[in-house]
Design a protein around this motif. Structure first.
Motif, mmCIF file in Angstrom:
data_model
loop_
_atom_site.group_PDB
_atom_site.id
_atom_site.type_symbol
_atom_site.label_atom_id
_atom_site.label_comp_id
_atom_site.label_asym_id
_atom_site.label_seq_id
_atom_site.Cartn_x
_atom_site.Cartn_y
_atom_site.Cartn_z
ATOM 1 N N GLY A 55 -5.645 5.839 10.920
ATOM 2 C CA GLY A 55 -6.777 5.111 10.378
ATOM 3 C C GLY A 55 -6.737 5.080 8.865
ATOM 4 N N GLY A 56 -7.784 4.498 8.276
ATOM 5 C CA GLY A 56 -7.934 4.511 6.830
ATOM 6 C C GLY A 56 -7.031 3.543 6.102
ATOM 7 N N ASN A 57 -7.072 3.652 4.784
ATOM 8 C CA ASN A 57 -6.312 2.775 3.901
ATOM 9 C C ASN A 57 -5.252 3.598 3.162
ATOM 10 O OD1 ASN A 57 -5.446 0.635 2.373
ATOM 11 N ND2 ASN A 57 -7.369 0.309 1.291
ATOM 12 N N PRO A 58 -3.975 3.354 3.415
ATOM 13 C CA PRO A 58 -2.934 4.114 2.738
ATOM 14 C C PRO A 58 -2.911 3.855 1.231
ATOM 15 C CG PRO A 58 -2.061 3.064 4.712
ATOM 16 C CD PRO A 58 -3.425 2.471 4.459
ATOM 17 N N ALA A 59 -2.608 4.893 0.485
ATOM 18 C CA ALA A 59 -2.506 4.804 -0.976
ATOM 19 C C ALA A 59 -1.382 5.714 -1.448
ATOM 20 C CB ALA A 59 -3.817 5.207 -1.645
ATOM 21 N N GLY A 60 -0.749 5.304 -2.528
ATOM 22 C CA GLY A 60 0.204 6.176 -3.193
ATOM 23 C C GLY A 60 -0.514 7.030 -4.230
ATOM 24 N N VAL A 61 -0.019 8.229 -4.438
ATOM 25 C CA VAL A 61 -0.565 9.140 -5.451
ATOM 26 C C VAL A 61 0.604 9.726 -6.241
ATOM 27 C CG1 VAL A 61 -1.900 11.231 -5.915
ATOM 28 C CG2 VAL A 61 -2.553 9.731 -4.001
ATOM 29 N N VAL A 62 0.592 9.511 -7.548
ATOM 30 C CA VAL A 62 1.643 10.028 -8.415
ATOM 31 C C VAL A 62 0.986 10.874 -9.495
ATOM 32 C CG1 VAL A 62 3.505 9.463 -10.011
ATOM 33 C CG2 VAL A 62 3.110 8.019 -7.996
ATOM 34 N N VAL A 89 -25.945 4.945 3.740
ATOM 35 C CA VAL A 89 -25.505 3.934 4.690
ATOM 36 C C VAL A 89 -24.057 4.228 5.068
ATOM 37 C CG1 VAL A 89 -27.077 2.201 3.745
ATOM 38 C CG2 VAL A 89 -24.709 2.257 2.973
ATOM 39 N N VAL A 90 -23.696 3.774 6.241
ATOM 40 C CA VAL A 90 -22.348 3.972 6.779
ATOM 41 C C VAL A 90 -21.681 2.610 6.887
ATOM 42 C CG1 VAL A 90 -21.005 4.750 8.759
ATOM 43 C CG2 VAL A 90 -23.006 6.050 8.020
ATOM 44 N N ILE A 91 -20.448 2.536 6.427
ATOM 45 C CA ILE A 91 -19.679 1.291 6.517
ATOM 46 C C ILE A 91 -18.444 1.528 7.373
ATOM 47 C CG2 ILE A 91 -18.382 -0.458 5.237
ATOM 48 C CD1 ILE A 91 -20.176 0.130 2.836
ATOM 49 N N HIS A 92 -18.298 0.726 8.416
ATOM 50 C CA HIS A 92 -17.094 0.732 9.247
ATOM 51 C C HIS A 92 -16.192 -0.395 8.746
ATOM 52 C CE1 HIS A 92 -18.726 3.509 12.288
ATOM 53 N NE2 HIS A 92 -19.883 2.887 12.075
ATOM 54 N N GLN A 93 -14.967 -0.066 8.434
ATOM 55 C CA GLN A 93 -14.014 -1.056 7.940
ATOM 56 C C GLN A 93 -12.663 -0.804 8.597
ATOM 57 O OE1 GLN A 93 -14.071 -1.376 3.644
ATOM 58 N NE2 GLN A 93 -12.257 -2.672 3.589
ATOM 59 N N GLY A 94 -11.816 -1.812 8.620
ATOM 60 C CA GLY A 94 -10.471 -1.647 9.159
ATOM 61 C C GLY A 94 -10.371 -1.731 10.660
ATOM 62 N N VAL A 95 -11.509 -1.847 11.356
ATOM 63 C CA VAL A 95 -11.503 -1.870 12.820
ATOM 64 C C VAL A 95 -10.705 -3.062 13.337
ATOM 65 C CG1 VAL A 95 -12.955 -2.056 14.872
ATOM 66 C CG2 VAL A 95 -13.703 -0.654 12.924
ATOM 67 N N ASP A 96 -10.928 -4.230 12.727
ATOM 68 C CA ASP A 96 -10.247 -5.442 13.179
ATOM 69 C C ASP A 96 -8.767 -5.445 12.826
ATOM 70 O OD1 ASP A 96 -12.587 -7.049 14.213
ATOM 71 O OD2 ASP A 96 -13.258 -6.625 12.182
ATOM 72 N N MET A 97 -8.338 -4.523 11.979
ATOM 73 C CA MET A 97 -6.933 -4.402 11.603
ATOM 74 C C MET A 97 -6.219 -3.317 12.394
ATOM 75 S SD MET A 97 -7.378 -4.465 7.457
ATOM 76 C CE MET A 97 -5.596 -4.378 7.188
ATOM 77 N N GLY A 98 -6.972 -2.582 13.205
ATOM 78 C CA GLY A 98 -6.378 -1.466 13.936
ATOM 79 C C GLY A 98 -6.236 -0.216 13.101
ATOM 80 N N ARG A 99 -6.923 -0.141 11.937
ATOM 81 C CA ARG A 99 -6.924 1.055 11.108
ATOM 82 C C ARG A 99 -8.374 1.404 10.784
ATOM 83 N NH1 ARG A 99 -2.194 3.046 9.576
ATOM 84 N NH2 ARG A 99 -3.331 4.535 8.284
ATOM 85 N N PRO A 100 -9.122 1.927 11.763
ATOM 86 C CA PRO A 100 -10.547 2.185 11.556
ATOM 87 C C PRO A 100 -10.790 3.179 10.409
ATOM 88 C CG PRO A 100 -9.768 3.219 13.577
ATOM 89 C CD PRO A 100 -8.672 2.319 13.114
ATOM 90 N N SER A 101 -11.784 2.838 9.605
ATOM 91 C CA SER A 101 -12.140 3.643 8.445
ATOM 92 C C SER A 101 -13.642 3.854 8.435
ATOM 93 C CB SER A 101 -11.722 2.942 7.148
ATOM 94 O OG SER A 101 -10.355 2.586 7.177
#
Length: 281
Positions: free
Chosen positions: A18-25, A246-258
Motif C-alpha cells: 500500500g501507500g505511495n513509494p518515495a525515495g529518501v537520500v 478527518v480520514v482520507i482514503h487514497q490509492g484504493v482505485d490504483m491497488g495501493r490503498p493509503s
C-alpha cells in the motif's frame, strides 16, 4: 561525486503493498540539483526527498524532486524521510527546512510500526479562476454536473498548490481517465502541483485521487501535501467543525490503498499523520 543509493519507503501505509513509494537520500553535505534530478528520474517515484543536516541537531535541509522537476513540498516523502531518520537515530522530533517553509515532524513507535506527523506551513485558500476550472474539467472529461455543489472548487495551499474538485459520486471518482498533456498544461499555467479529486463518504471520511502530470506521474496513491491543503479547505469553508480529525482514503482505485489522518485545529497549520514501511533496495 558518486551518486548515493536512495532508500525506498512507501508512506501512509503499514504494508509494502500500500501507500505511495518515495525515495529518501540522506547525505552529510548538499547535492547539486542535476544530481538530485537524475537520481529522482532514475528512481521513478513521484517524489524523492534529499536531506542533509542543517545548523542545529535534528534539523535538516530538504529538497523534493519528481522525475521531471523539483517541487516545493511533498507530504508523503516527508513522512517517508522522517520514518527513515527515526529508524536510523530513534524516534524524536525533527525540523525540515523546505522550499515552502519550515515543517516540524514528530515520530513515534506504535504497534503498527513507526509513525510520523508533519505540521504544514500556514495554509491559504483561493478562488479557482474560471479558465482554470474549465480547463481542468475539460481535461478530466468531467462537467459541472459531475461536481458536488456542497464542496465548491477552490485552490488550496499548505506547502504546494492544489486544485480541489469534489466528485458528486464515488463512481465518478473511480472512473478517472484524463488527457495527460492537457491537464499538465492547465496545471503549469496555474502553478499547481496536483489536482485533488475528492468524494465525501461521511462528515469526516473522504476518498481522494491526485493526478500529478506536472511531475511526470499519472496519479499519486497518497498525497500528504494535498491532504493538508484539503484540511484547510474544509475548515475555511466551514465544511467541518474544527478542531477535528478527518480520514482520507487514497490509492484504493490504483491497488495501493493509503490512509491519511488529517488533524484540523481551529486556526493555524494542518497536521497529517501516517506510517511508512521500508521497501527492498
Amino acid at each position: 561525486m558518486t551518486a548515493p543509493i536512495p532508500l525506498r519507503y512507501t508512506a501512509f501505509t503499514d504494508t509494502r503493498d500500500g501507500g505511495n513509494p518515495a525515495g529518501v537520500v540522506v547525505t552529510d553535505v548538499p547535492l547539486d540539483e542535476p544530481l538530485m534530478q537524475s537520481i529522482a528520474a532514475e528512481l521513478g517515484y513521484s517524489e524523492t526527498a534529499f536531506l542533509h543536516p542543517a545548523t542545529e541537531p535534528d534539523r535538516y535541509a530538504v529538497h523534493y524532486f519528481s522525475p521531471l522537476a523539483e517541487v516545493p513540498f511533498c507530504g508523503h516523502a516527508t513522512i517517508a524521510a522522517a520514518v527513515a531518520l527515526a529508524e536510523r537515530v530513534g524516534p524524536r522530533d525533527f525540523v525540515f527546512q523546505t522550499r515552502a517553509g519550515t515543517v516540524p515532524v514528530t515520530t513515534r513507535r506504535e504497534a503498527a510500526g513507526t509513525q510520523a506527523t508533519l505540521t504544514s506551513v500556514p495554509p491559504h485558500l483561493y478562488d479557482a479562476p474560471d479558465v482554470l476550472l474549465d480547463g481542468a474539467l475539460t481535461a478530466l472529461g468531467w462537467s459541472q454536473r459531475d461536481l458536488d455543489p456542497a464542496l465548491p472548487p477552490r485552490v488550496a495551499f499548505a506547502g504546494a498548490r492544489h486544485l480541489i474538485l469534489a466528485a458528486g459520486s464515488r463512481e465518478r471518482l473511480a472512473a478517472l481517465d484524463y488527457d495527460f498533456q492537457a491537464l499538465k498544461d492547465c496545471m503549469l499555467a496555474a502553478d499547481l502541483t496536483t489536482v485533488d479529486l475528492v468524494w465525501r463518504e461521511s462528515d469526516t471520511v473522504f476518498h481522494a485521487r491526485n493526478p500529478f502530470p506536472v511531475g511526470g506521474v499519472v496519479e499519486d496513491p497518497a498525497t500528504g501535501a494535498a491532504a493538508a491543503a484539503f484540511g484547510a479547505y474544509l475548515r475555511d469553508l466551514a465544511l467541518v467543525t474544527a478542531p477535528t480529525r478527518v480520514v482520507i482514503h487514497q490509492g484504493v482505485d490504483m491497488g495501493r490503498p493509503s490512509l491519511l489522518n488529517v488533524d484540523i485545529p481551529a486556526t493555524g497549520p494542518i497536521s497529517v499523520s501516517g506510517g511508512a514501511v521500508r521497501l527492498a533496495d
